[in-house]
Design a protein around this motif. Structure first.
Motif, PDB file in Angstrom:
ATOM      1  N   UNK A 129       0.463  -1.453   0.485  1.00 43.15           N
ATOM      2  CA  UNK A 129       0.146  -0.230  -0.603  1.00 43.15           C
ATOM      3  C   UNK A 129       0.695   1.366  -0.878  1.00 43.15           C
ATOM      4  N   UNK A 130       1.832   0.724  -0.104  1.00 43.19           N
ATOM      5  CA  UNK A 130       3.299   2.208  -0.398  1.00 43.19           C
ATOM      6  C   UNK A 130       3.110   3.193   1.107  1.00 43.19           C
ATOM      7  N   UNK A 131       3.236   2.096   2.106  1.00 42.69           N
ATOM      8  CA  UNK A 131       3.785   2.471   3.659  1.00 42.69           C
ATOM      9  C   UNK A 131       5.076   1.773   3.890  1.00 42.69           C
ATOM     10  N   UNK A 132       6.406   3.003   4.429  1.00 41.15           N
ATOM     11  CA  UNK A 132       7.366   2.087   4.860  1.00 41.15           C
ATOM     12  C   UNK A 132       7.183   1.318   6.203  1.00 41.15           C
ATOM     13  N   UNK A 133       7.412  -0.055   6.172  1.00 43.77           N
ATOM     14  CA  UNK A 133       7.374  -1.125   7.229  1.00 43.77           C
ATOM     15  C   UNK A 133       8.617  -1.746   7.478  1.00 43.77           C
ATOM     16  N   UNK A 134       8.251  -1.534   8.912  1.00 44.02           N
ATOM     17  CA  UNK A 134       9.176  -2.573   9.301  1.00 44.02           C
ATOM     18  C   UNK A 134       8.882  -4.006  10.165  1.00 44.02           C
ATOM     19  N   UNK A 135       9.379  -4.570   9.232  1.00 41.47           N
ATOM     20  CA  UNK A 135       9.211  -5.287   9.786  1.00 41.47           C
ATOM     21  C   UNK A 135       9.524  -6.513  11.292  1.00 41.47           C
ATOM     22  N   UNK A 136       9.553  -6.339  11.631  1.00 39.63           N
ATOM     23  CA  UNK A 136       9.910  -6.504  13.199  1.00 39.63           C
ATOM     24  C   UNK A 136       9.196  -5.817  14.375  1.00 39.63           C
ATOM     25  N   UNK A 137       9.933  -5.706  15.347  1.00 39.64           N
ATOM     26  CA  UNK A 137      10.117  -4.626  16.811  1.00 39.64           C
ATOM     27  C   UNK A 137      10.213  -3.835  16.762  1.00 39.64           C
ATOM     28  N   UNK A 138       9.572  -2.827  17.328  1.00 39.37           N
ATOM     29  CA  UNK A 138      10.264  -1.235  17.536  1.00 39.37           C
ATOM     30  C   UNK A 138      11.907  -1.514  17.870  1.00 39.37           C
ATOM     31  N   UNK A 139      12.376  -2.042  18.983  1.00 40.26           N
ATOM     32  CA  UNK A 139      13.470  -1.741  19.166  1.00 40.26           C
ATOM     33  C   UNK A 139      14.113  -2.570  18.086  1.00 40.26           C
ATOM     34  N   UNK A 140      14.837  -2.808  17.521  1.00 38.67           N
ATOM     35  CA  UNK A 140      14.844  -3.728  15.740  1.00 38.67           C
ATOM     36  C   UNK A 140      14.869  -2.920  14.516  1.00 38.67           C
ATOM     37  N   UNK A 141      13.847  -1.885  15.249  1.00 42.95           N
ATOM     38  CA  UNK A 141      13.890  -0.632  13.604  1.00 42.95           C
ATOM     39  C   UNK A 141      14.871  -0.287  13.326  1.00 42.95           C
ATOM     40  N   UNK A 142      15.270   0.432  11.816  1.00 47.33           N
ATOM     41  CA  UNK A 142      16.059   0.969  11.412  1.00 47.33           C
ATOM     42  C   UNK A 142      15.968   2.331  12.229  1.00 47.33           C
ATOM     43  N   UNK A 143      17.696   2.938  11.754  1.00 45.10           N
ATOM     44  CA  UNK A 143      17.872   3.871  12.471  1.00 45.10           C
ATOM     45  C   UNK A 143      17.504   5.286  12.445  1.00 45.10           C
ATOM     46  N   UNK A 144      16.638   5.228  10.630  1.00 51.46           N
ATOM     47  CA  UNK A 144      15.846   6.025   9.622  1.00 51.46           C
ATOM     48  C   UNK A 144      14.066   6.158  10.598  1.00 51.46           C
ATOM     49  N   UNK A 145      14.090   5.388  10.903  1.00 50.65           N
ATOM     50  CA  UNK A 145      12.894   5.297  12.157  1.00 50.65           C
ATOM     51  C   UNK A 145      12.817   6.240  13.122  1.00 50.65           C
ATOM     52  N   UNK A 146      12.865   7.653  12.804  1.00 48.67           N
ATOM     53  CA  UNK A 146      13.408   8.366  14.124  1.00 48.67           C
ATOM     54  C   UNK A 146      13.033   9.738  13.848  1.00 48.67           C
ATOM     55  N   UNK A 147      12.139  10.657  14.783  1.00 51.77           N
ATOM     56  CA  UNK A 147      12.045  12.182  14.378  1.00 51.77           C
ATOM     57  C   UNK A 147      10.597  11.627  13.926  1.00 51.77           C
ATOM     58  N   UNK A 148       9.332  11.342  15.295  1.00 45.09           N
ATOM     59  CA  UNK A 148       7.992  11.411  14.214  1.00 45.09           C
ATOM     60  C   UNK A 148       7.552  12.875  15.412  1.00 45.09           C
ATOM     61  N   UNK A 149       6.691  13.157  14.359  1.00 46.31           N
ATOM     62  CA  UNK A 149       5.257  14.179  15.448  1.00 46.31           C
ATOM     63  C   UNK A 149       4.507  13.075  15.910  1.00 46.31           C
ATOM     64  N   UNK A 150       3.896  11.785  14.883  1.00 46.65           N
ATOM     65  CA  UNK A 150       2.977  11.542  15.836  1.00 46.65           C
ATOM     66  C   UNK A 150       3.030  10.159  15.688  1.00 46.65           C
ATOM     67  N   UNK A 151       3.198   9.186  17.510  1.00 44.85           N
ATOM     68  CA  UNK A 151       2.532   7.765  17.306  1.00 44.85           C
ATOM     69  C   UNK A 151       2.093   7.490  17.599  1.00 44.85           C
ATOM     70  N   UNK A 152       1.540   5.876  17.349  1.00 46.57           N
ATOM     71  CA  UNK A 152       0.505   6.028  17.533  1.00 46.57           C
ATOM     72  C   UNK A 152       0.753   3.705  18.221  1.00 46.57           C
TER      73      UNK A 152
END
Length: 158
Positions: A129-152
């Motif tokens: 669907x065009x979403x950047x998804x990390x398949x795994x846990x939040x702890x193992x997320x890539x470093x580019x997954x940072x600086x979020x304005x909104x986290x749900x």
């Protein structure tokens, strides 16, 4: 079982317990948060969420039917109007499943959608669907997954 609530730090037997084959869920009667015990590591969570038929369980199918785009957008309406006027918004949905909330939110505009999902099947659908998804846990997320304005984190037990 005497489990300490990680939210309010209350300890005691005054908790409602739901026992399913792989985990016990405790409701804290003080703050009403739910605690999963024993805590699962990423490897065990992946084994659970990637079991054949897990994502097709009637519970998940019902939740997906209930989470139509209009209902999902109502969740985002709680944010102040000026929030949406930012140049861009980085949004992370932890436990994004098939990306329904993120997909609906991209209709608002100025939104970069990111998801974290432990289920391979659900993550693949969200990626399609065009979403950047990390398949795994939040702890193992890539470093580019940072600086979020909104986290749900909706409908997630971690």
């Amino acid at each position: 079982m005497n489990v300490k609530c990680p939210i309010c730090k209350m300890r005691g037997e005054d908790k409602r317990i739901i026992i399913v084959p792989w985990i016990h869920l405790f409701e804290c009667f003080s703050c009403h948060s739910w605690i999963a015990w024993p805590r699962r590591n990423e490897k065990r969570m992946k084994l659970l969420h990637n079991k054949k038929g897990y994502s097709k369980h009637p519970y998940f199918e019902k939740r997906r039917r209930q989470q139509q785009p209009a209902a999902l957008l109502r969740l985002l309406e709680i944010l102040p109007k000026h929030f949406w006027k930012k140049k861009y918004i980085n949004m992370l949905d932890v436990g994004c499943d098939q990306g329904d909330l993120l997909h609906a939110a991209t209709r608002i505009g100025n939104l970069r959608a990111y998801g974290v999902e432990i289920s391979k099947c659900a993550a693949a659908i969200a990626k399609n669907r065009g979403i950047k998804v990390h398949c795994g846990s939040t702890e193992s997320s890539p470093k580019k997954f940072k600086n979020f304005s909104l986290i749900t984190l909706i409908d997630v037990i971690e």
